[in-house]
Scaffold this active site. Structure first.
Site, PDB file in Angstrom:
ATOM      1  N   CYS A   2       0.839  -1.191   0.000  1.00 50.05           N
ATOM      2  CA  CYS A   2       0.000   0.000   0.000  1.00 50.05           C
ATOM      3  C   CYS A   2       0.875   1.243   0.000  1.00 50.05           C
ATOM      4  O   CYS A   2       1.885   1.313   0.695  1.00 50.05           O
ATOM      5  CB  CYS A   2      -0.954   0.088   1.197  1.00 50.05           C
ATOM      6  SG  CYS A   2      -2.114  -1.264   1.280  1.00 50.05           S
ATOM      7  N   ARG A  27       4.044  -0.406  -4.693  1.00 48.12           N
ATOM      8  CA  ARG A  27       3.762  -0.884  -3.336  1.00 48.12           C
ATOM      9  C   ARG A  27       2.453  -1.676  -3.259  1.00 48.12           C
ATOM     10  O   ARG A  27       2.140  -2.291  -2.250  1.00 48.12           O
ATOM     11  CB  ARG A  27       3.688   0.299  -2.359  1.00 48.12           C
ATOM     12  CG  ARG A  27       4.958   1.098  -2.289  1.00 48.12           C
ATOM     13  CD  ARG A  27       4.807   2.223  -1.297  1.00 48.12           C
ATOM     14  NE  ARG A  27       4.616   1.718   0.043  1.00 48.12           N
ATOM     15  CZ  ARG A  27       5.592   1.400   0.872  1.00 48.12           C
ATOM     16  NH1 ARG A  27       6.837   1.560   0.501  1.00 48.12           N
ATOM     17  NH2 ARG A  27       5.330   0.937   2.078  1.00 48.12           N
ATOM     18  N   TRP A  74      -2.703  -2.802  -1.625  1.00 45.60           N
ATOM     19  CA  TRP A  74      -2.375  -4.226  -1.708  1.00 45.60           C
ATOM     20  C   TRP A  74      -3.280  -4.872  -0.663  1.00 45.60           C
ATOM     21  O   TRP A  74      -3.083  -4.683   0.538  1.00 45.60           O
ATOM     22  CB  TRP A  74      -0.904  -4.462  -1.388  1.00 45.60           C
ATOM     23  CG  TRP A  74      -0.454  -5.868  -1.622  1.00 45.60           C
ATOM     24  CD1 TRP A  74       0.002  -6.398  -2.798  1.00 45.60           C
ATOM     25  CD2 TRP A  74      -0.394  -6.927  -0.653  1.00 45.60           C
ATOM     26  NE1 TRP A  74       0.332  -7.725  -2.613  1.00 45.60           N
ATOM     27  CE2 TRP A  74       0.107  -8.072  -1.324  1.00 45.60           C
ATOM     28  CE3 TRP A  74      -0.710  -7.025   0.699  1.00 45.60           C
ATOM     29  CZ2 TRP A  74       0.290  -9.301  -0.666  1.00 45.60           C
ATOM     30  CZ3 TRP A  74      -0.522  -8.239   1.341  1.00 45.60           C
ATOM     31  CH2 TRP A  74      -0.032  -9.365   0.652  1.00 45.60           C
ATOM     32  N   ASN A 100      -1.930   2.174   5.573  1.00 46.54           N
ATOM     33  CA  ASN A 100      -1.052   1.084   5.144  1.00 46.54           C
ATOM     34  C   ASN A 100      -0.695   0.299   6.397  1.00 46.54           C
ATOM     35  O   ASN A 100      -0.117   0.855   7.327  1.00 46.54           O
ATOM     36  CB  ASN A 100       0.214   1.686   4.495  1.00 46.54           C
ATOM     37  CG  ASN A 100       1.308   0.665   4.287  1.00 46.54           C
ATOM     38  OD1 ASN A 100       1.036  -0.523   4.147  1.00 46.54           O
ATOM     39  ND2 ASN A 100       2.547   1.113   4.259  1.00 46.54           N
ATOM     40  N   GLY A 101      -1.071  -0.981   6.448  1.00 44.29           N
ATOM     41  CA  GLY A 101      -0.786  -1.793   7.629  1.00 44.29           C
ATOM     42  C   GLY A 101      -1.962  -2.683   7.943  1.00 44.29           C
ATOM     43  O   GLY A 101      -2.836  -2.891   7.094  1.00 44.29           O
ATOM     44  N   GLU A 490      18.006 -17.643  -6.619  1.00 45.12           N
ATOM     45  CA  GLU A 490      17.572 -16.305  -7.032  1.00 45.12           C
ATOM     46  C   GLU A 490      17.017 -16.329  -8.461  1.00 45.12           C
ATOM     47  O   GLU A 490      16.006 -15.691  -8.750  1.00 45.12           O
ATOM     48  CB  GLU A 490      18.755 -15.327  -6.901  1.00 45.12           C
ATOM     49  CG  GLU A 490      18.511 -13.912  -7.382  1.00 45.12           C
ATOM     50  CD  GLU A 490      17.386 -13.179  -6.668  1.00 45.12           C
ATOM     51  OE1 GLU A 490      16.840 -13.680  -5.679  1.00 45.12           O
ATOM     52  OE2 GLU A 490      17.024 -12.083  -7.141  1.00 45.12           O
ATOM     53  N   LYS A 494      13.283 -15.218  -9.447  1.00 44.26           N
ATOM     54  CA  LYS A 494      13.020 -14.167 -10.448  1.00 44.26           C
ATOM     55  C   LYS A 494      12.024 -14.672 -11.487  1.00 44.26           C
ATOM     56  O   LYS A 494      11.071 -13.986 -11.827  1.00 44.26           O
ATOM     57  CB  LYS A 494      14.298 -13.737 -11.171  1.00 44.26           C
ATOM     58  CG  LYS A 494      15.264 -12.869 -10.446  1.00 44.26           C
ATOM     59  CD  LYS A 494      14.828 -11.450 -10.201  1.00 44.26           C
ATOM     60  CE  LYS A 494      14.035 -11.307  -8.930  1.00 44.26           C
ATOM     61  NZ  LYS A 494      14.727 -11.121  -7.702  1.00 44.26           N
ATOM     62  N   GLU A 497       8.419 -15.138  -9.955  1.00 44.71           N
ATOM     63  CA  GLU A 497       7.621 -13.977  -9.562  1.00 44.71           C
ATOM     64  C   GLU A 497       7.167 -13.124 -10.739  1.00 44.71           C
ATOM     65  O   GLU A 497       6.108 -12.524 -10.666  1.00 44.71           O
ATOM     66  CB  GLU A 497       8.296 -13.148  -8.459  1.00 44.71           C
ATOM     67  CG  GLU A 497       9.585 -12.487  -8.798  1.00 44.71           C
ATOM     68  CD  GLU A 497      10.173 -11.715  -7.609  1.00 44.71           C
ATOM     69  OE1 GLU A 497       9.452 -11.395  -6.660  1.00 44.71           O
ATOM     70  OE2 GLU A 497      11.385 -11.423  -7.658  1.00 44.71           O
ATOM     71  N   HIS A 513      18.994 -36.399  -5.990  1.00 43.36           N
ATOM     72  CA  HIS A 513      18.266 -36.896  -4.813  1.00 43.36           C
ATOM     73  C   HIS A 513      16.780 -36.560  -4.885  1.00 43.36           C
ATOM     74  O   HIS A 513      16.131 -36.474  -3.843  1.00 43.36           O
ATOM     75  CB  HIS A 513      18.912 -36.330  -3.546  1.00 43.36           C
ATOM     76  CG  HIS A 513      20.362 -36.684  -3.441  1.00 43.36           C
ATOM     77  ND1 HIS A 513      20.791 -37.932  -3.045  1.00 43.36           N
ATOM     78  CD2 HIS A 513      21.478 -35.973  -3.731  1.00 43.36           C
ATOM     79  CE1 HIS A 513      22.118 -37.964  -3.086  1.00 43.36           C
ATOM     80  NE2 HIS A 513      22.554 -36.785  -3.493  1.00 43.36           N
ATOM     81  N   LYS A 612       6.117  -4.553  -3.553  1.00 44.06           N
ATOM     82  CA  LYS A 612       7.556  -4.373  -3.398  1.00 44.06           C
ATOM     83  C   LYS A 612       8.013  -4.532  -1.954  1.00 44.06           C
ATOM     84  O   LYS A 612       8.981  -5.202  -1.664  1.00 44.06           O
ATOM     85  CB  LYS A 612       7.923  -2.986  -3.915  1.00 44.06           C
ATOM     86  CG  LYS A 612       9.400  -2.647  -3.828  1.00 44.06           C
ATOM     87  CD  LYS A 612      10.160  -3.356  -4.908  1.00 44.06           C
ATOM     88  CE  LYS A 612      11.642  -3.068  -4.841  1.00 44.06           C
ATOM     89  NZ  LYS A 612      12.403  -4.118  -5.507  1.00 44.06           N
TER      90      LYS A 612
HETATM   91  C1  AGP Z   1      12.436  -9.913  -4.708  1.00 44.48           C
HETATM   92  O1  AGP Z   1      12.390  -9.986  -6.083  1.00 44.48           O
HETATM   93  C2  AGP Z   1      11.175  -9.938  -4.011  1.00 44.48           C
HETATM   94  N1  AGP Z   1      10.189  -9.134  -4.577  1.00 44.48           N
HETATM   95  C3  AGP Z   1      11.187 -10.118  -2.521  1.00 44.48           C
HETATM   96  O2  AGP Z   1      11.581 -11.435  -2.310  1.00 44.48           O
HETATM   97  C4  AGP Z   1      12.051  -9.182  -1.633  1.00 44.48           C
HETATM   98  O3  AGP Z   1      13.392  -9.417  -1.875  1.00 44.48           O
HETATM   99  C5  AGP Z   1      11.704  -9.426  -0.154  1.00 44.48           C
HETATM  100  O4  AGP Z   1      10.370  -9.111   0.059  1.00 44.48           O
HETATM  101  C6  AGP Z   1      12.591  -8.655   0.790  1.00 44.48           C
HETATM  102  O5  AGP Z   1      12.488  -7.269   0.592  1.00 44.48           O
HETATM  103  P1  AGP Z   1      13.481  -6.261   1.272  1.00 44.48           P
HETATM  104  O6  AGP Z   1      14.830  -6.533   0.697  1.00 44.48           O
HETATM  105  O7  AGP Z   1      12.969  -4.914   0.927  1.00 44.48           O
HETATM  106  O8  AGP Z   1      13.470  -6.536   2.744  1.00 44.48           O
END
Ligand code: AGP
Length: 617
Positions: A2, A27, A74, A100-101, A490, A494, A497, A513, A612
């Protein structure tokens, strides 16, 4: 999660709110809304979907005011509907609120307020707080001077909140006032001349002013066009410190790029340079950091390091584990922040805790930091956002200086974190057994990394053509050994997501395994290989995949001697020292994921269900 923007000043507010929301859309983008103060009451527009929808909806009326609040959502409590979109207005029409929260005790609040005659038109937790403020506002005694009645009502209401909030509030009786407050969710005050903004992130403020106040938890700010006053919810006055934002408007602009993610991938030579600037010793054999707040003597006492983070930042911690154990010989453990905070992990007295977070606002990481501090541990942070809560609450740390990262999929923040991890490993190593010659070699390798990354991004078209071949597959494996294992994780994250393809990362040898059962023509594998003792083992793992008709995309350093026809497709990266290699290996998987998502028509910068900065548990 948010985004909030509020404005009080002299300029027409609608455009300011919409532009601010656009900058905060990363956000959350389930729905958006705004309300503008007008003499006849609050003028309101809200819609499901993106800020672009809200812009269309808001175009239907003039919204002539100079005071307003807005929100991009969000969803947590209540589905994605117009009714659940913010701003919410109290049932007596007096209070408008964006939030937001999460208000955890909203059900109790609702029950109480219903007995007092307040009604609800949404399923949100926020509407309960909105009506609670209206209740306290109505209850304020006649004796309270008008000027503080609204501010007091907000403060009193917040004393009853369990949960987290960043809020901006308006009152129908107060044409010259706005109130903001935060606890657990970010809220920044922008200080202009005769105008003030409230926003969840500086990105919505920098177009107006670079003077900001980073509000702290339990602080409430009362804004008029003449000035502002900060108090705690418990009524203590607070001397607000005005900081200068170093990010510029251009840093947060898309420029010629189609997406922020692509822009940020291409930003990496610069963000890596920024992470290193001024951070090597004059003799070129070690790193130096200004903000650790620990003496070399104290650092030498450290005999264990715990790294904790979430998501991509957690992968950066795994790279740090590998590099610090290799170069500094200090045992490292990596914990998911969301787990660490709830389990009673035994830490001994010479343990140093590092939290890693791009945003510096991730609630699980923040809670892990607080828990470790509660136990008395020295906690340092690696963060990108200056003035973020984690940056402020940690005992010291290292800023990434990567510039604003707006794409929901983290790219440049990750490579800058793992470069800083390498510098940290070097620094701690040189305090112990790492030789001068090894130190010089590592410094040289790290300084070369930006140039190498330039060469990798120059292969974007080649990587795009590989992406086109594989974009329609439903499953992927990412396989790497040692420090390439976190890069495999990673890469898989990527791809998942932003393209919604099922992908898993494994240590390459671990494939036998279990995951090998997935191998078929339909499930391609992305392998990482570099020259060295482990290369032949990786080659064997690739051959095991090929023997089962699995397709292989191989990312390898230019100095690898490989059998002909080993992989179906290859991406060659410059040869580099182990300290720099994780950075270089990351860039091709970022580009591969980006182009696959593009082929599939996905919304790269705003992937479904994500936001984000995750500020809810
Ligand atoms: C990364 O591509 C993600 N969107 C997510 O995993 C992110 O890295 C995670 O939420 C942590 O965020 P931060 O680094 O702002 O704490």
């Amino acid at each position: 999660m948010c985004g909030i923007v509020g404005y009080i000043g002299k300029q027409p507010v609608k455009r300011i709110l919409l532009e601010g929301l656009k900058r905060l859309e990363y956000r959350g983008y389930d729905s958006a809304g705004l309300t503008v103060y007008a003499q006849e009451g609050f003028q309101l527009a809200k819609t499901v979907g993106r800020v672009a929808n809200l812009t269309k909806a808001a175009a239907k009326s003039t919204f002539p005011g100079t005071l307003g609040i807005s929100h991009t959502r969000w969803a947590t409590h209540g589905g994605v509907t117009d009714a659940n979109a913010h701003p919410h207005i109290s049932s007596d029409g007096k209070i408008a609120l964006v939030h937001n929260g999460v208000i955890e005790n909203y059900a109790d609040m609702k029950r109480f307020l219903t007995t007092k005659g307040y009604t609800f038109s949404s399923e949100t937790d926020t509407e309960a707080l909105c009506n609670l403020i209206a209740y306290h506002y109505a209850k304020e005694t006649e004796g309270t001077p008008d000027r503080t009645r609204f501010f007091t009502a907000v403060r009193k209401s917040l004393l009853h909140v369990e949960g987290t909030y960043g809020i901006a509030v308006l009152c129908a009786d107060c044409p010259d006032e706005m109130v903001g407050a935060r606890k657990g969710s970010p809220l920044i005050l922008g200080v202009g001349t005769g105008e003030y903004l409230l926003a969840s992130d500086v990105a919505a403020i920098v177009t107006h002013t670079s003077n900001v106040v980073y509000l702290k938890d339990d602080e409430v700010v009362h804004l008029t066009r003449e000035g502002f006053q900060v108090m705690t919810t418990a009524e203590y006055g607070v001397e607000a410190k005005i900081d200068q934002v170093t990010w510029t408007v251009e840093d947060a602009e898309l420029g010629d790029f189609a997406h922020y993610m692509l822009k940020e991938i291409f930003d990496q030579p610069a963000s890596l340079e920024n992470a290193m600037r001024g951070r090597f010793s004059d003799d070129g054999s070690t790193a130096k950091f200004g903000g650790l707040n620990l003496t070399p003597h104290e650092l030498r006492q450290v005999d264990r390091i715990v790294f904790t983070a979430c998501g991509t930042a957690w992968h950066a911690c795994l790279v740090a584990e590998y590099l610090i154990e290799k170069f500094a010989r200090i045992p490292v453990e990596v914990e998911y922040a969301s787990e660490f905070r709830y389990r009673n992990a035994p830490l001994d007295k010479n343990t140093l805790v590092f939290v890693v977070s791009q945003s510096g606002e991730t609630i699980d990481t923040l809670a892990a930091l607080r828990e470790a501090q509660r136990k008395g541990y020295r906690c340092l942070a690696i963060t990108n956002v200056v003035g973020s809560t984690i940056a402020r609450e940690s005992d010291g740390g290292i800023y990434q200086h990567a510039g604003p990262e707006i794409g929901v999929a983290s790219t440049k923040a990750f490579t800058s974190q793992i470069l800083i991890a390498a510098m940290l490993a070097l620094y701690l190593g040189r305090m112990r057994d790492l030789s001068y010659a090894d130190g010089v070699e590592i410094v040289k390798a790290l300084k070369e990394a930006p140039g190498h990354v330039k060469k990798i991004v120059a292969q974007a078209e080649h990587i795009r053509s590989i992406a086109a071949k594989y974009a329609q597959h439903a499953d992927f494996l990412f396989l790497g050994r040692q420090a390439m294992f976190p890069i495999a994780l990673e890469g898989a994250l990527k791809l998942k997501e932003i393209s919604y393809i099922h992908a898993e990362g494994y240590p390459a040898a671990e494939m036998k395994h279990g995951p090998i059962a997935l191998i078929s023509e339909q499930c391609p594998s992305v392998f990482f290989a570099s020259s060295g003792e482990i290369l032949q083992k990786v080659v064997s793992n690739i051959q095991e995949v090929k023997a089962r008709r699995g397709k292989v995309i191989l990312i390898h350093t230019e100095d690898c001697a490989l059998p002909d026809g080993l992989a179906d497709d290859t991406i060659v990266i410059p040869a580099a020292h182990d300290a720099a290699l994780p950075v270089l290996a990351t860039v091709p998987v970022q580009l591969l994921s980006y182009y696959i998502a593009l082929e599939r028509g996905c919304d790269v910068d705003k992937p479904r269900n994500l936001a984000k900065s995750v500020t809810v548990e």
